[in-house]
Design a protein around this motif. Structure first.
Motif, PDB file in Angstrom:
ATOM      1  N   ALA A 129       0.832  -1.207   0.000  1.00 29.07           N
ATOM      2  CA  ALA A 129       0.000   0.000   0.000  1.00 29.07           C
ATOM      3  C   ALA A 129       0.863   1.251   0.000  1.00 29.07           C
ATOM      4  CB  ALA A 129      -0.935  -0.005   1.206  1.00 29.07           C
ATOM      5  N   SER A 130       1.913   1.260   0.808  1.00 28.33           N
ATOM      6  CA  SER A 130       2.712   2.485   0.870  1.00 28.33           C
ATOM      7  C   SER A 130       3.563   2.638  -0.389  1.00 28.33           C
ATOM      8  CB  SER A 130       3.547   2.532   2.163  1.00 28.33           C
ATOM      9  OG  SER A 130       4.645   1.685   2.063  1.00 28.33           O
ATOM     10  N   GLU A 131       4.013   1.519  -0.946  1.00 26.33           N
ATOM     11  CA  GLU A 131       4.740   1.583  -2.223  1.00 26.33           C
ATOM     12  C   GLU A 131       3.826   2.115  -3.314  1.00 26.33           C
ATOM     13  OE1 GLU A 131       7.986  -2.076  -1.814  1.00 26.33           O
ATOM     14  OE2 GLU A 131       6.272  -2.292  -3.141  1.00 26.33           O
ATOM     15  N   ARG A 132       2.597   1.663  -3.286  1.00 30.37           N
ATOM     16  CA  ARG A 132       1.602   2.080  -4.268  1.00 30.37           C
ATOM     17  C   ARG A 132       1.426   3.597  -4.227  1.00 30.37           C
ATOM     18  NH1 ARG A 132      -0.576  -1.726  -7.417  1.00 30.37           N
ATOM     19  NH2 ARG A 132      -1.274  -2.945  -5.666  1.00 30.37           N
TER      20      ARG A 132
ATOM     21  N   GLY B 261     -11.117   0.262 -14.447  1.00 35.90           N
ATOM     22  CA  GLY B 261     -11.982   0.692 -15.553  1.00 35.90           C
ATOM     23  C   GLY B 261     -11.907   2.201 -15.768  1.00 35.90           C
ATOM     24  N   TYR B 262     -11.932   2.943 -14.679  1.00 35.64           N
ATOM     25  CA  TYR B 262     -11.832   4.407 -14.806  1.00 35.64           C
ATOM     26  C   TYR B 262     -10.442   4.806 -15.292  1.00 35.64           C
ATOM     27  CZ  TYR B 262     -16.417   4.892 -12.708  1.00 35.64           C
ATOM     28  OH  TYR B 262     -17.760   4.823 -12.482  1.00 35.64           O
ATOM     29  N   GLY B 263      -9.441   4.048 -14.871  1.00 36.55           N
ATOM     30  CA  GLY B 263      -8.084   4.308 -15.357  1.00 36.55           C
ATOM     31  C   GLY B 263      -8.014   4.163 -16.868  1.00 36.55           C
ATOM     32  N   LYS B 264      -8.660   3.136 -17.382  1.00 33.53           N
ATOM     33  CA  LYS B 264      -8.663   2.924 -18.833  1.00 33.53           C
ATOM     34  C   LYS B 264      -9.414   4.061 -19.539  1.00 33.53           C
ATOM     35  CE  LYS B 264      -9.093  -1.234 -20.603  1.00 33.53           C
ATOM     36  NZ  LYS B 264      -7.894  -1.599 -21.363  1.00 33.53           N
ATOM     37  N   ALA B 265     -10.482   4.531 -18.918  1.00 35.69           N
ATOM     38  CA  ALA B 265     -11.213   5.657 -19.495  1.00 35.69           C
ATOM     39  C   ALA B 265     -10.313   6.897 -19.567  1.00 35.69           C
ATOM     40  CB  ALA B 265     -12.465   5.950 -18.672  1.00 35.69           C
ATOM     41  N   LEU B 266      -9.526   7.103 -18.514  1.00 40.81           N
ATOM     42  CA  LEU B 266      -8.578   8.234 -18.514  1.00 40.81           C
ATOM     43  C   LEU B 266      -7.598   8.136 -19.673  1.00 40.81           C
ATOM     44  CD1 LEU B 266      -7.244   8.884 -14.895  1.00 40.81           C
ATOM     45  CD2 LEU B 266      -8.444  10.501 -16.374  1.00 40.81           C
ATOM     46  N   LEU B 267      -7.075   6.932 -19.875  1.00 41.53           N
ATOM     47  CA  LEU B 267      -6.059   6.736 -20.918  1.00 41.53           C
ATOM     48  C   LEU B 267      -6.594   7.059 -22.301  1.00 41.53           C
ATOM     49  CD1 LEU B 267      -4.380   3.453 -19.657  1.00 41.53           C
ATOM     50  CD2 LEU B 267      -3.390   5.744 -19.642  1.00 41.53           C
ATOM     51  N   GLU B 268      -7.892   6.882 -22.475  1.00 39.69           N
ATOM     52  CA  GLU B 268      -8.461   7.178 -23.790  1.00 39.69           C
ATOM     53  C   GLU B 268      -8.388   8.667 -24.122  1.00 39.69           C
ATOM     54  OE1 GLU B 268     -12.154   5.155 -24.799  1.00 39.69           O
ATOM     55  OE2 GLU B 268     -11.736   3.823 -23.121  1.00 39.69           O
TER      56      GLU B 268
ATOM     57  N   LEU C 218      -4.155   9.782 -13.041  1.00 36.81           N
ATOM     58  CA  LEU C 218      -3.799   8.374 -12.804  1.00 36.81           C
ATOM     59  C   LEU C 218      -3.232   8.243 -11.386  1.00 36.81           C
ATOM     60  CD1 LEU C 218      -2.025   7.307 -16.143  1.00 36.81           C
ATOM     61  CD2 LEU C 218      -4.249   6.520 -15.327  1.00 36.81           C
ATOM     62  N   GLY C 219      -2.441   9.239 -11.002  1.00 34.76           N
ATOM     63  CA  GLY C 219      -1.884   9.256  -9.651  1.00 34.76           C
ATOM     64  C   GLY C 219      -2.978   9.220  -8.596  1.00 34.76           C
ATOM     65  N   VAL C 220      -4.034   9.982  -8.836  1.00 29.82           N
ATOM     66  CA  VAL C 220      -5.172  10.010  -7.896  1.00 29.82           C
ATOM     67  C   VAL C 220      -5.776   8.604  -7.768  1.00 29.82           C
ATOM     68  CG1 VAL C 220      -7.527  10.883  -7.516  1.00 29.82           C
ATOM     69  CG2 VAL C 220      -5.726  12.442  -8.322  1.00 29.82           C
ATOM     70  N   LEU C 221      -5.984   7.945  -8.906  1.00 28.88           N
ATOM     71  CA  LEU C 221      -6.585   6.602  -8.883  1.00 28.88           C
ATOM     72  C   LEU C 221      -5.672   5.592  -8.191  1.00 28.88           C
ATOM     73  CD1 LEU C 221      -8.265   6.201 -12.404  1.00 28.88           C
ATOM     74  CD2 LEU C 221      -9.317   6.855 -10.230  1.00 28.88           C
ATOM     75  N   ILE C 222      -4.379   5.678  -8.499  1.00 30.49           N
ATOM     76  CA  ILE C 222      -3.448   4.714  -7.906  1.00 30.49           C
ATOM     77  C   ILE C 222      -3.329   4.941  -6.400  1.00 30.49           C
ATOM     78  CG2 ILE C 222      -1.035   3.933  -7.883  1.00 30.49           C
ATOM     79  CD1 ILE C 222      -1.049   4.568 -10.934  1.00 30.49           C
ATOM     80  N   TYR C 223      -3.347   6.204  -6.011  1.00 34.07           N
ATOM     81  CA  TYR C 223      -3.330   6.520  -4.586  1.00 34.07           C
ATOM     82  C   TYR C 223      -4.568   5.917  -3.909  1.00 34.07           C
ATOM     83  CZ  TYR C 223      -2.482   9.138  -0.320  1.00 34.07           C
ATOM     84  OH  TYR C 223      -2.219   9.475   0.985  1.00 34.07           O
ATOM     85  N   GLU C 224      -5.691   6.009  -4.596  1.00 35.89           N
ATOM     86  CA  GLU C 224      -6.948   5.453  -4.080  1.00 35.89           C
ATOM     87  C   GLU C 224      -6.806   3.939  -3.861  1.00 35.89           C
ATOM     88  OE1 GLU C 224     -10.335   5.664  -2.397  1.00 35.89           O
ATOM     89  OE2 GLU C 224      -9.651   7.513  -3.355  1.00 35.89           O
TER      90      GLU C 224
END
Lengths: 241, 241
Positions: B8-11, B150-157, B36-42
Protein backbone atom coordinates in the motif's frame (compact mmCIF):
# COMPACT_ATOMS: atom_id res chain seq x y z
CA UNK A 1 6.86 -5.32 -6.40
CA UNK A 2 8.71 -7.43 -3.94
CA UNK A 3 6.02 -6.85 -1.30
CA UNK A 4 3.31 -8.50 -3.44
CA UNK A 5 5.65 -11.46 -3.82
CA UNK A 6 5.85 -11.76 -0.03
CA UNK A 7 2.07 -11.38 0.21
CA UNK A 8 1.64 -14.23 -2.28
CA UNK A 9 3.95 -16.58 -0.41
CA UNK A 10 2.40 -15.64 2.94
CA UNK A 11 -1.00 -16.34 1.43
CA UNK A 12 0.07 -19.81 0.35
CA UNK A 13 1.45 -20.45 3.82
CA UNK A 14 -1.89 -19.40 5.36
CA UNK A 15 -3.63 -21.83 3.00
CA UNK A 16 -1.33 -24.64 4.04
CA UNK A 17 -1.70 -23.94 7.76
CA UNK A 18 -5.46 -23.77 7.44
CA UNK A 19 -5.64 -27.18 5.76
CA UNK A 20 -3.25 -28.68 8.32
CA UNK A 21 -5.23 -27.25 11.23
CA UNK A 22 -8.48 -28.49 9.71
CA UNK A 23 -7.17 -32.01 9.21
CA UNK A 24 -7.12 -32.70 12.95
CA UNK A 25 -10.72 -31.56 13.23
CA UNK A 26 -14.19 -33.03 12.60
CA UNK A 27 -15.22 -34.07 9.08
CA UNK A 28 -17.10 -30.90 8.21
CA UNK A 29 -14.37 -28.54 9.37
CA UNK A 30 -11.67 -30.72 7.88
CA UNK A 31 -13.33 -30.79 4.45
CA UNK A 32 -14.24 -27.13 4.36
CA UNK A 33 -10.90 -25.79 5.58
CA UNK A 34 -9.19 -28.07 3.09
CA UNK A 35 -11.25 -26.57 0.25
CA UNK A 36 -10.82 -23.04 1.63
CA UNK A 37 -7.10 -23.76 1.57
CA UNK A 38 -7.38 -24.63 -2.13
CA UNK A 39 -9.12 -21.32 -2.86
CA UNK A 40 -6.68 -19.27 -0.80
CA UNK A 41 -3.75 -20.99 -2.46
CA UNK A 42 -5.30 -20.08 -5.79
CA UNK A 43 -5.31 -16.42 -4.68
CA UNK A 44 -1.58 -16.75 -4.00
CA UNK A 45 -1.09 -18.13 -7.51
CA UNK A 46 -3.02 -15.22 -9.01
CA UNK A 47 -0.85 -12.83 -7.03
CA UNK A 48 2.25 -14.47 -8.49
CA UNK A 49 0.85 -14.00 -12.00
CA UNK A 50 0.04 -10.40 -11.22
CA UNK A 51 3.64 -9.72 -10.16
CA UNK A 52 4.96 -10.93 -13.52
CA UNK A 53 2.60 -8.58 -15.29
CA UNK A 54 3.46 -5.72 -13.00
CA UNK A 55 7.10 -6.23 -13.94
CA UNK A 56 6.29 -5.90 -17.61
CA UNK A 57 4.48 -2.65 -16.93
CA UNK A 58 7.45 -1.37 -14.94
CA UNK A 59 9.85 -2.22 -17.78
CA UNK A 60 7.70 -0.32 -20.25
CA UNK A 61 7.58 2.75 -18.03
CA UNK A 62 11.34 2.52 -17.60
CA UNK A 63 11.75 2.68 -21.36
CA UNK A 64 10.12 6.15 -21.25
CA UNK A 65 12.83 7.25 -18.85
CA UNK A 66 15.40 5.77 -21.22
CA UNK A 67 14.21 7.74 -24.23
CA UNK A 68 14.04 10.86 -22.07
CA UNK A 69 17.68 10.27 -21.24
CA UNK A 70 18.61 9.76 -24.87
CA UNK A 71 16.97 13.01 -25.98
CA UNK A 72 18.94 15.05 -23.46
CA UNK A 73 22.34 15.04 -25.33
CA UNK A 74 20.61 16.30 -28.45
CA UNK A 75 19.06 19.17 -26.47
CA UNK A 76 22.41 19.98 -24.88
CA UNK A 77 24.25 19.96 -28.23
CA UNK A 78 21.78 22.46 -29.69
CA UNK A 79 22.14 24.69 -26.65
CA UNK A 80 25.94 24.49 -26.79
CA UNK A 81 26.09 25.56 -30.47
CA UNK A 82 23.60 28.36 -29.82
CA UNK A 83 25.79 29.60 -26.97
CA UNK A 84 28.94 29.39 -29.11
CA UNK A 85 27.34 31.46 -31.88
CA UNK A 86 26.17 34.10 -29.40
CA UNK A 87 29.65 34.25 -27.89
CA UNK A 88 31.38 34.62 -31.28
CA UNK A 89 28.89 37.21 -32.52
CA UNK A 90 29.79 39.29 -29.48
CA UNK A 91 33.53 38.67 -29.47
CA UNK A 92 34.36 38.34 -33.17
CA UNK A 93 31.32 39.23 -35.29
CA UNK A 94 33.23 38.76 -38.58
CA UNK A 95 34.48 35.27 -37.76
CA UNK A 96 33.90 32.77 -40.61
CA UNK A 97 33.31 30.15 -37.89
CA UNK A 98 29.91 31.72 -37.24
CA UNK A 99 28.65 30.51 -40.59
CA UNK A 100 29.99 27.02 -39.99
CA UNK A 101 28.35 26.94 -36.56
CA UNK A 102 25.06 28.20 -37.95
CA UNK A 103 25.00 25.35 -40.44
CA UNK A 104 25.85 22.99 -37.63
CA UNK A 105 22.97 24.44 -35.62
CA UNK A 106 20.53 23.79 -38.46
CA UNK A 107 21.59 20.13 -38.44
CA UNK A 108 21.43 19.97 -34.66
CA UNK A 109 17.98 21.50 -34.70
CA UNK A 110 16.80 18.98 -37.27
CA UNK A 111 18.16 16.15 -35.15
CA UNK A 112 16.60 17.67 -32.08
CA UNK A 113 13.21 18.01 -33.77
CA UNK A 114 13.32 14.32 -34.64
CA UNK A 115 14.36 13.42 -31.12
CA UNK A 116 11.61 15.54 -29.57
CA UNK A 117 9.01 14.05 -31.91
CA UNK A 118 10.23 10.57 -30.99
CA UNK A 119 10.04 11.44 -27.31
CA UNK A 120 6.57 12.91 -27.72
CA UNK A 121 5.31 9.88 -29.64
CA UNK A 122 6.99 7.17 -27.64
CA UNK A 123 6.12 8.70 -24.28
CA UNK A 124 2.42 8.75 -25.12
CA UNK A 125 2.41 5.37 -26.79
CA UNK A 126 4.31 3.67 -23.97
CA UNK A 127 2.34 5.40 -21.25
CA UNK A 128 -0.89 4.28 -22.82
CA UNK A 129 0.23 0.74 -23.53
CA UNK A 130 1.82 0.32 -20.10
CA UNK A 131 -1.18 1.57 -18.16
CA UNK A 132 -3.75 -0.18 -20.31
CA UNK A 133 -1.79 -3.34 -19.70
CA UNK A 134 -1.55 -2.60 -15.99
CA UNK A 135 -5.25 -1.78 -15.62
CA UNK A 136 -6.24 -4.86 -17.59
CA UNK A 137 -4.06 -6.99 -15.32
CA UNK A 138 -5.72 -5.35 -12.35
CA UNK A 139 -9.19 -5.91 -13.71
CA UNK A 140 -8.49 -9.55 -14.43
CA UNK A 141 -6.85 -10.07 -11.06
CA UNK A 142 -9.62 -8.27 -9.19
CA UNK A 143 -12.49 -10.01 -10.93
CA UNK A 144 -10.87 -13.38 -10.33
CA UNK A 145 -10.33 -12.59 -6.65
CA UNK A 146 -13.97 -11.51 -6.36
CA UNK A 147 -14.99 -14.79 -8.00
CA UNK A 148 -12.90 -16.81 -5.55
CA UNK A 149 -14.42 -14.88 -2.65
CA UNK A 150 -17.87 -15.78 -3.96
CA UNK A 151 -17.01 -19.48 -4.14
CA UNK A 152 -15.46 -19.21 -0.69
CA UNK A 153 -18.75 -17.93 0.66
CA UNK A 154 -20.57 -20.79 -1.04
CA UNK A 155 -18.22 -23.23 0.71
CA UNK A 156 -18.95 -21.68 4.09
CA UNK A 157 -22.64 -22.28 3.63
CA UNK A 158 -21.90 -26.00 3.78
CA UNK A 159 -20.71 -25.56 7.35
CA UNK A 160 -23.60 -26.11 9.75
CA UNK A 161 -22.87 -23.88 12.71
CA UNK A 162 -26.14 -24.44 14.59
CA UNK A 163 -25.10 -24.99 18.20
CA UNK A 164 -25.20 -28.45 19.76
CA UNK A 165 -25.94 -28.98 23.45
CA UNK A 166 -23.40 -30.81 25.65
CA UNK A 167 -23.48 -34.50 24.83
CA UNK A 168 -25.48 -34.03 21.65
CA UNK A 169 -23.84 -35.41 18.52
CA UNK A 170 -23.59 -33.12 15.53
CA UNK A 171 -25.40 -34.35 12.43
CA UNK A 172 -23.02 -36.20 10.09
CA UNK A 173 -21.43 -34.00 7.45
CA UNK A 174 -22.73 -34.62 3.96
CA UNK A 175 -21.13 -31.76 2.03
CA UNK A 176 -18.29 -33.65 0.33
CA UNK A 177 -19.93 -33.71 -3.08
CA UNK A 178 -21.00 -30.08 -2.91
CA UNK A 179 -17.64 -28.82 -1.72
CA UNK A 180 -15.87 -30.74 -4.48
CA UNK A 181 -18.28 -29.27 -7.00
CA UNK A 182 -17.70 -25.74 -5.70
CA UNK A 183 -13.96 -26.12 -6.26
CA UNK A 184 -14.57 -27.48 -9.76
CA UNK A 185 -16.96 -24.60 -10.50
CA UNK A 186 -14.43 -22.10 -9.15
CA UNK A 187 -11.62 -23.52 -11.24
CA UNK A 188 -13.82 -23.49 -14.34
CA UNK A 189 -14.87 -19.92 -13.72
CA UNK A 190 -11.25 -18.83 -13.33
CA UNK A 191 -10.07 -20.77 -16.39
CA UNK A 192 -12.80 -19.45 -18.67
CA UNK A 193 -12.63 -15.83 -17.51
CA UNK A 194 -12.03 -13.39 -20.35
CA UNK A 195 -12.21 -9.62 -20.76
CA UNK A 196 -15.45 -10.11 -22.65
CA UNK A 197 -16.95 -11.76 -19.60
CA UNK A 198 -15.73 -9.01 -17.26
CA UNK A 199 -18.67 -7.63 -15.31
CA UNK A 200 -17.30 -4.69 -13.34
CA UNK A 201 -17.77 -1.69 -15.61
CA UNK A 202 -17.21 1.97 -14.85
CA UNK A 203 -20.19 4.28 -15.21
CA UNK A 204 -19.17 7.42 -17.05
CA UNK A 205 -21.34 10.48 -16.84
CA UNK A 206 -20.40 11.79 -20.27
CA UNK A 207 -21.67 10.03 -23.36
CA UNK A 208 -18.99 11.07 -25.85
CA UNK A 209 -16.83 8.32 -24.51
CA UNK A 210 -16.54 5.19 -26.63
CA UNK A 211 -15.59 2.33 -24.42
CA UNK A 212 -15.75 -0.43 -26.97
CA UNK A 213 -12.34 0.33 -28.37
CA UNK A 214 -10.59 -1.15 -25.36
CA UNK A 215 -13.07 -3.78 -24.32
CA UNK A 216 -12.22 -5.93 -27.29
CA UNK A 217 -8.56 -5.72 -26.62
CA UNK A 218 -7.27 -8.53 -24.55
CA UNK A 219 -4.18 -8.92 -22.49
CA UNK A 220 -2.47 -11.23 -24.96
CA UNK A 221 -2.87 -8.62 -27.66
CA UNK A 222 -1.51 -5.96 -25.39
CA UNK A 223 1.44 -8.09 -24.43
CA UNK A 224 2.07 -8.31 -28.16
CA UNK A 225 1.96 -4.51 -28.33
CA UNK A 226 4.36 -4.22 -25.46
CA UNK A 227 6.71 -6.53 -27.30
CA UNK A 228 6.46 -4.57 -30.51
CA UNK A 229 7.34 -1.33 -28.80
CA UNK A 230 10.12 -3.06 -26.89
CA UNK A 231 11.57 -4.44 -30.11
CA UNK A 232 11.17 -1.12 -31.81
CA UNK A 233 13.01 0.52 -29.02
CA UNK A 234 15.78 -2.07 -29.09
CA UNK A 235 16.14 -1.47 -32.84
CA UNK A 236 16.31 2.26 -32.28
CA UNK A 237 18.92 1.69 -29.62
CA UNK A 238 20.99 -0.23 -32.11
CA UNK A 239 20.70 2.55 -34.70
CA UNK A 240 21.70 5.08 -32.06
CA UNK A 241 24.76 3.06 -31.03
CA UNK B 1 -0.27 -8.70 6.83
CA UNK B 2 2.73 -6.46 7.01
CA UNK B 3 3.49 -7.13 3.32
CA UNK B 4 0.15 -5.68 2.17
CA UNK B 5 0.98 -2.62 4.27
CA UNK B 6 4.25 -2.23 2.38
CA UNK B 7 2.43 -2.76 -0.93
CA UNK B 8 0.00 0.00 0.00
CA UNK B 9 2.71 2.48 0.87
CA UNK B 10 4.74 1.58 -2.22
CA UNK B 11 1.60 2.08 -4.27
CA UNK B 12 1.12 5.57 -2.87
CA UNK B 13 4.76 6.37 -3.59
CA UNK B 14 4.29 5.21 -7.21
CA UNK B 15 1.26 7.49 -7.46
CA UNK B 16 3.26 10.44 -6.15
CA UNK B 17 6.22 9.81 -8.46
CA UNK B 18 3.94 9.49 -11.45
CA UNK B 19 2.28 12.83 -10.75
CA UNK B 20 5.66 14.51 -10.16
CA UNK B 21 7.10 13.06 -13.35
CA UNK B 22 4.04 14.12 -15.32
CA UNK B 23 4.14 17.68 -14.01
CA UNK B 24 7.27 18.45 -15.99
CA UNK B 25 5.62 17.16 -19.14
CA UNK B 26 3.16 18.48 -21.76
CA UNK B 27 -0.38 19.39 -20.74
CA UNK B 28 -2.01 16.11 -21.80
CA UNK B 29 0.56 13.91 -20.08
CA UNK B 30 0.68 16.15 -17.04
CA UNK B 31 -3.11 16.08 -16.60
CA UNK B 32 -3.53 12.38 -17.23
CA UNK B 33 -0.63 11.22 -15.06
CA UNK B 34 -1.91 13.51 -12.32
CA UNK B 35 -5.33 11.84 -12.49
CA UNK B 36 -3.80 8.37 -12.80
CA UNK B 37 -1.88 9.26 -9.65
CA UNK B 38 -5.17 10.01 -7.90
CA UNK B 39 -6.59 6.60 -8.88
CA UNK B 40 -3.45 4.71 -7.91
CA UNK B 41 -3.33 6.52 -4.59
CA UNK B 42 -6.95 5.45 -4.08
CA UNK B 43 -5.86 1.83 -4.60
CA UNK B 44 -3.29 2.34 -1.85
CA UNK B 45 -6.03 3.66 0.44
CA UNK B 46 -8.21 0.63 -0.30
CA UNK B 47 -5.27 -1.63 0.52
CA UNK B 48 -4.91 0.11 3.87
CA UNK B 49 -8.60 -0.46 4.59
CA UNK B 50 -8.24 -4.09 3.60
CA UNK B 51 -5.38 -4.59 6.07
CA UNK B 52 -7.56 -3.38 8.95
CA UNK B 53 -10.22 -5.88 7.97
CA UNK B 54 -7.70 -8.64 7.55
CA UNK B 55 -6.57 -7.98 11.11
CA UNK B 56 -10.09 -8.43 12.41
CA UNK B 57 -10.35 -11.75 10.61
CA UNK B 58 -7.02 -12.84 12.05
CA UNK B 59 -8.15 -11.94 15.58
CA UNK B 60 -11.31 -14.02 15.15
CA UNK B 61 -9.37 -17.03 13.94
CA UNK B 62 -6.99 -16.62 16.86
CA UNK B 63 -9.95 -16.87 19.23
CA UNK B 64 -10.56 -20.39 17.89
CA UNK B 65 -7.03 -21.31 18.92
CA UNK B 66 -7.74 -19.79 22.32
CA UNK B 67 -10.80 -21.91 22.96
CA UNK B 68 -8.94 -24.98 21.73
CA UNK B 69 -6.32 -24.17 24.33
CA UNK B 70 -8.91 -23.73 27.08
CA UNK B 71 -10.56 -27.09 26.39
CA UNK B 72 -7.30 -28.96 26.71
CA UNK B 73 -7.04 -28.84 30.58
CA UNK B 74 -10.53 -30.29 30.85
CA UNK B 75 -9.54 -33.17 28.54
CA UNK B 76 -6.37 -33.75 30.53
CA UNK B 77 -8.18 -33.74 33.85
CA UNK B 78 -10.62 -36.40 32.66
CA UNK B 79 -7.75 -38.51 31.38
CA UNK B 80 -5.82 -38.13 34.61
CA UNK B 81 -8.74 -39.31 36.77
CA UNK B 82 -9.40 -42.23 34.43
CA UNK B 83 -5.74 -43.23 34.73
CA UNK B 84 -5.84 -42.95 38.53
CA UNK B 85 -8.92 -45.17 38.73
CA UNK B 86 -7.33 -47.79 36.49
CA UNK B 87 -4.16 -47.70 38.56
CA UNK B 88 -6.03 -48.10 41.86
CA UNK B 89 -8.28 -50.87 40.51
CA UNK B 90 -5.15 -52.78 39.63
CA UNK B 91 -3.14 -51.97 42.75
CA UNK B 92 -5.78 -51.70 45.47
CA UNK B 93 -9.18 -52.85 44.10
CA UNK B 94 -10.88 -52.40 47.48
CA UNK B 95 -9.75 -48.83 48.00
CA UNK B 96 -12.59 -46.44 48.98
CA UNK B 97 -10.77 -43.80 46.92
CA UNK B 98 -12.01 -45.51 43.78
CA UNK B 99 -15.55 -44.48 44.51
CA UNK B 100 -14.52 -40.90 45.23
CA UNK B 101 -12.55 -40.80 42.01
CA UNK B 102 -15.42 -42.25 40.03
CA UNK B 103 -17.70 -39.50 41.27
CA UNK B 104 -15.02 -36.99 40.40
CA UNK B 105 -14.82 -38.53 36.94
CA UNK B 106 -18.56 -38.08 36.40
CA UNK B 107 -18.18 -34.39 37.20
CA UNK B 108 -15.10 -34.10 35.00
CA UNK B 109 -16.93 -35.80 32.16
CA UNK B 110 -19.83 -33.41 32.49
CA UNK B 111 -17.48 -30.47 32.41
CA UNK B 112 -15.67 -31.94 29.47
CA UNK B 113 -18.90 -32.49 27.55
CA UNK B 114 -19.74 -28.82 28.00
CA UNK B 115 -16.26 -27.77 26.96
CA UNK B 116 -16.34 -29.98 23.87
CA UNK B 117 -19.77 -28.66 22.88
CA UNK B 118 -18.50 -25.10 23.34
CA UNK B 119 -15.46 -25.87 21.21
CA UNK B 120 -17.61 -27.49 18.55
CA UNK B 121 -20.03 -24.57 18.45
CA UNK B 122 -17.57 -21.74 18.71
CA UNK B 123 -15.14 -23.22 16.19
CA UNK B 124 -17.84 -23.44 13.53
CA UNK B 125 -19.40 -20.11 14.34
CA UNK B 126 -16.10 -18.26 14.38
CA UNK B 127 -14.77 -20.00 11.30
CA UNK B 128 -17.89 -19.07 9.39
CA UNK B 129 -18.05 -15.50 10.64
CA UNK B 130 -14.32 -14.92 10.13
CA UNK B 131 -14.24 -16.27 6.58
CA UNK B 132 -17.51 -14.68 5.55
CA UNK B 133 -16.07 -11.43 6.79
CA UNK B 134 -12.78 -12.05 5.00
CA UNK B 135 -14.43 -13.04 1.71
CA UNK B 136 -16.75 -10.05 1.88
CA UNK B 137 -13.76 -7.77 2.43
CA UNK B 138 -12.07 -9.41 -0.55
CA UNK B 139 -15.12 -9.03 -2.74
CA UNK B 140 -15.51 -5.41 -1.85
CA UNK B 141 -11.80 -4.71 -2.28
CA UNK B 142 -11.63 -6.58 -5.59
CA UNK B 143 -14.71 -5.02 -7.12
CA UNK B 144 -13.49 -1.57 -6.15
CA UNK B 145 -10.06 -2.24 -7.67
CA UNK B 146 -11.73 -3.47 -10.86
CA UNK B 147 -13.80 -0.28 -10.91
CA UNK B 148 -10.70 1.89 -10.52
CA UNK B 149 -8.99 -0.03 -13.31
CA UNK B 150 -11.98 0.69 -15.55
CA UNK B 151 -11.83 4.41 -14.81
CA UNK B 152 -8.08 4.31 -15.36
CA UNK B 153 -8.66 2.92 -18.83
CA UNK B 154 -11.21 5.66 -19.50
CA UNK B 155 -8.58 8.23 -18.51
CA UNK B 156 -6.06 6.74 -20.92
CA UNK B 157 -8.46 7.18 -23.79
CA UNK B 158 -8.09 10.93 -23.33
CA UNK B 159 -4.42 10.61 -24.25
CA UNK B 160 -3.99 11.09 -27.98
CA UNK B 161 -1.02 8.96 -28.91
CA UNK B 162 -1.24 9.42 -32.70
CA UNK B 163 2.36 10.08 -33.79
CA UNK B 164 3.46 13.57 -34.78
CA UNK B 165 6.17 14.14 -37.42
CA UNK B 166 9.27 16.12 -36.49
CA UNK B 167 8.41 19.81 -36.23
CA UNK B 168 4.68 19.18 -36.16
CA UNK B 169 2.87 20.56 -33.13
CA UNK B 170 0.56 18.24 -31.27
CA UNK B 171 -3.07 19.34 -31.14
CA UNK B 172 -3.83 21.22 -27.92
CA UNK B 173 -5.10 19.02 -25.10
CA UNK B 174 -8.76 19.52 -24.28
CA UNK B 175 -9.38 16.68 -21.85
CA UNK B 176 -9.36 18.63 -18.58
CA UNK B 177 -13.13 18.54 -18.12
CA UNK B 178 -13.41 14.88 -19.03
CA UNK B 179 -10.53 13.79 -16.83
CA UNK B 180 -11.98 15.70 -13.90
CA UNK B 181 -15.34 14.08 -14.53
CA UNK B 182 -13.80 10.61 -14.67
CA UNK B 183 -12.26 11.13 -11.24
CA UNK B 184 -15.59 12.39 -9.88
CA UNK B 185 -17.37 9.39 -11.42
CA UNK B 186 -14.77 7.03 -9.98
CA UNK B 187 -15.08 8.51 -6.52
CA UNK B 188 -18.86 8.33 -6.68
CA UNK B 189 -18.76 4.73 -7.84
CA UNK B 190 -16.44 3.80 -4.96
CA UNK B 191 -18.46 5.73 -2.39
CA UNK B 192 -21.79 4.24 -3.42
CA UNK B 193 -20.58 0.66 -3.82
CA UNK B 194 -22.55 -1.81 -1.70
CA UNK B 195 -22.85 -5.58 -1.56
CA UNK B 196 -26.19 -5.29 -3.27
CA UNK B 197 -24.49 -3.64 -6.23
CA UNK B 198 -21.75 -6.29 -6.41
CA UNK B 199 -21.63 -7.76 -9.89
CA UNK B 200 -19.10 -10.60 -9.74
CA UNK B 201 -21.17 -13.67 -8.83
CA UNK B 202 -20.06 -17.28 -8.68
CA UNK B 203 -21.86 -19.71 -10.94
CA UNK B 204 -22.74 -22.82 -9.01
CA UNK B 205 -23.63 -25.97 -10.89
CA UNK B 206 -25.94 -27.32 -8.20
CA UNK B 207 -29.30 -25.73 -7.69
CA UNK B 208 -29.98 -26.78 -4.09
CA UNK B 209 -27.80 -23.92 -3.04
CA UNK B 210 -29.56 -20.84 -1.70
CA UNK B 211 -27.30 -17.86 -2.21
CA UNK B 212 -29.67 -15.16 -1.05
CA UNK B 213 -29.00 -15.83 2.59
CA UNK B 214 -25.59 -14.19 2.40
CA UNK B 215 -26.19 -11.62 -0.27
CA UNK B 216 -28.33 -9.53 1.98
CA UNK B 217 -25.78 -9.56 4.71
CA UNK B 218 -23.41 -6.66 4.61
CA UNK B 219 -20.03 -6.06 6.11
CA UNK B 220 -21.29 -3.72 8.81
CA UNK B 221 -23.65 -6.41 9.99
CA UNK B 222 -20.88 -8.96 9.97
CA UNK B 223 -18.58 -6.68 11.91
CA UNK B 224 -21.41 -6.53 14.40
CA UNK B 225 -21.46 -10.33 14.51
CA UNK B 226 -17.73 -10.44 15.01
CA UNK B 227 -18.14 -8.08 17.92
CA UNK B 228 -20.92 -10.12 19.47
CA UNK B 229 -18.86 -13.28 19.40
CA UNK B 230 -15.85 -11.36 20.71
CA UNK B 231 -17.92 -10.01 23.60
CA UNK B 232 -19.44 -13.39 24.24
CA UNK B 233 -16.03 -14.91 24.35
CA UNK B 234 -14.74 -12.19 26.68
CA UNK B 235 -17.73 -12.86 28.94
CA UNK B 236 -17.03 -16.60 28.90
CA UNK B 237 -13.42 -15.84 29.71
CA UNK B 238 -14.55 -13.89 32.74
CA UNK B 239 -16.80 -16.73 33.93
CA UNK B 240 -13.91 -19.16 33.51
CA UNK B 241 -11.55 -16.93 35.50
Amino acid sequence: MRSIEITASERKEVARQLSVWGEGNDDDISDITDKLGVLIYEIGELEDQFIDRYDQYRITLKSIRDIEGSVQPSRERKQKITDQIAYLKYKDPQSPKINVLEQELVRAEAESLVAEAQLSNITREKLKVAFNYQFDSMREHAEKIALIAGYGKALLELLDESPVTPGETRAAYDGYESSKQIIIDAENALATWTFDSAVVKPTLSFAAHDEEEYDDEDLAEETENLKITEDQWAAEDKVAA
